[in-house]
Design an enzyme around this catalytic site. Structure first.
Site, PDB file in Angstrom:
ATOM      1  N   GLU A   1     -11.256  -0.798  -3.661  1.00 14.81           N
ATOM      2  CA  GLU A   1     -10.534  -0.162  -2.567  1.00 14.81           C
ATOM      3  C   GLU A   1      -9.290   0.543  -3.114  1.00 14.81           C
ATOM      4  O   GLU A   1      -8.988   0.478  -4.310  1.00 14.81           O
ATOM      5  CB  GLU A   1     -10.121  -1.211  -1.515  1.00 14.81           C
ATOM      6  CG  GLU A   1      -9.135  -2.246  -2.039  1.00 14.81           C
ATOM      7  CD  GLU A   1      -8.771  -3.317  -1.026  1.00 14.81           C
ATOM      8  OE1 GLU A   1      -9.507  -3.485  -0.023  1.00 14.81           O
ATOM      9  OE2 GLU A   1      -7.751  -4.011  -1.231  1.00 14.81           O
TER      10      GLU A   1
ATOM     11  N   ASP B   1       0.829  -1.206   0.000  1.00 11.35           N
ATOM     12  CA  ASP B   1       0.000   0.000   0.000  1.00 11.35           C
ATOM     13  C   ASP B   1       0.867   1.262   0.000  1.00 11.35           C
ATOM     14  O   ASP B   1       0.665   2.177   0.812  1.00 11.35           O
ATOM     15  CB  ASP B   1      -0.921   0.019   1.226  1.00 11.35           C
ATOM     16  CG  ASP B   1      -1.622  -1.308   1.462  1.00 11.35           C
ATOM     17  OD1 ASP B   1      -2.053  -1.921   0.462  1.00 11.35           O
ATOM     18  OD2 ASP B   1      -1.735  -1.740   2.625  1.00 11.35           O
TER      19      ASP B   1
END
Length: 329
Positions: free
Chosen positions: A200, A20
């Site tokens: 997401e 991420d």
């Protein structure tokens, strides 16, 4: 005989075991890097004056999870933003309890630091970002556009089947939403619902008269992939009808270069500011033992973002160019 194309190489991570990833280049001339750490227990920042310097830059831990209760488990996907003269970190956190049922019941939180250098000074917990529902939510990002501060995040709507959809709202300050909260995409195509029904990890980039939001879909194994939304730059971004969604993924696993499950990206710029850079994570092998979330080998990659002739981001071309280059040397 035709001209032989240069052979693709296995792509090399810029930083290993950081999922991420979020990189920003600030006006002070430094790159700042944050990401999920394998232990999911802290938030750390590193900085350097060039991307290669981030490899050896010592991380500074700015915040650690609590021992119990809220903010005590699975600290995911921090992002670092400079807004109105202050630094903000957006992240998702779950909670522990006697039965640990909250380990994956995430909410979104904000930290604030007034210091010019975010590796120094004190970080204040600004608390949870409240949305229309009290439900699983994560992967928040912010961006400024046409004079407004926007917030995009993933959340579970209790009335919709699936794990998370993407929503957008304006903000009255860096930790408070105001006005409409609009769903702009939900998992619907086959490539978005493998393992889990997931949209997401949004990231914003603008080019000319269009704005783009990337996002990630499906389970976090080799099926993880990226989708793309686009809107006209002068349109109402809070109107779901303004957003056009690609019917096919824009980046997927490519076994020829040992890239598996690419996604959860961010964007930054080159040192001169002339080029947009594409930051993303991926694994270098396909088969995972156990839960993919606990496999630490999602690595951070950076490529120059290329564009198609019609002005859209070309993620496959960007990764192919990275695979042909001599990387990080």
């Amino acid at each position: 005989m035709g001209v032989q194309q240069e052979e693709l190489r296995v792509i090399k991570p810029l930083i290993e075991q950081r999922a991420d990833p979020f990189i920003c280049r600030h006006s002070d001339g430094y790159y700042y890097f944050v990401a999920s750490v394998p232990e999911y227990n802290r938030i750390e920042i590193r900085r350097a004056q060039d991307l290669v310097g981030l490899i050896t830059s010592a991380p500074v831990v700015i915040w650690r999870k609590r021992e119990t209760g809220i903010l005590s488990a699975n600290i995911w996907a921090p992002e670092l933003h400079f807004i109105d003269g202050k630094w903000y970190v957006y992240f998702a956190a779950a909670h522990t309890s006697e039965t640990t049922e909250g380990l994956f019941d995430h909410r979104m939180y904000v930290l604030e630091n007034e210091n010019a250098n975010p590796l120094e000074g004190s970080w204040t917990e600004r608390g949870q970002v409240r949305t229309a529902w009290e439900s699983f939510s994560l992967d928040a990002t912010t961006f400024e556009h046409n004079g407004s501060l926007y917030y995009v995040w993933a959340q579970k709507d209790p009335e919709i089947e699936g794990n998370s959809n993407l929503y957008i709202s304006k903000m009255s300050n860096p930790w408070t939403l105001i006005g409409a909260q609009t769903m702009i995409t939900m998992p619907e195509y086959d490539w978005e619902i493998i393992g889990y029904k997931v949209n997401e990890g949004a990231a914003f980039v603008r080019k000319d008269n269009r704005v783009f939001l990337t996002y990630s879909a499906s389970a976090t194994d080799f099926n993880y992939c990226m989708g793309l939304l686009e809107a006209d730059a002068d349109s109402d971004l809070l109107d779901a009808a303004s957003w056009r969604k690609s019917k096919v993924p824009v980046l997927t696993t490519d076994e020829s270069i040992s890239m598996y499950g690419p996604g959860h990206n961010s964007f930054t710029v080159s040192e001169t500011g002339e080029k947009t850079l594409f930051v993303f994570h991926a694994r270098t092998y396909k088969h995972i033992v156990g839960d993919p979330l606990y496999d630490p080998n999602r690595h951070t990659f950076v490529a120059e973002l290329l564009w198609t002739d019609d002005g859209r981001p070309d993620f496959r071309g960007s990764v192919a160019a990275l695979a042909r280059s001599v990387q990080y040397e």
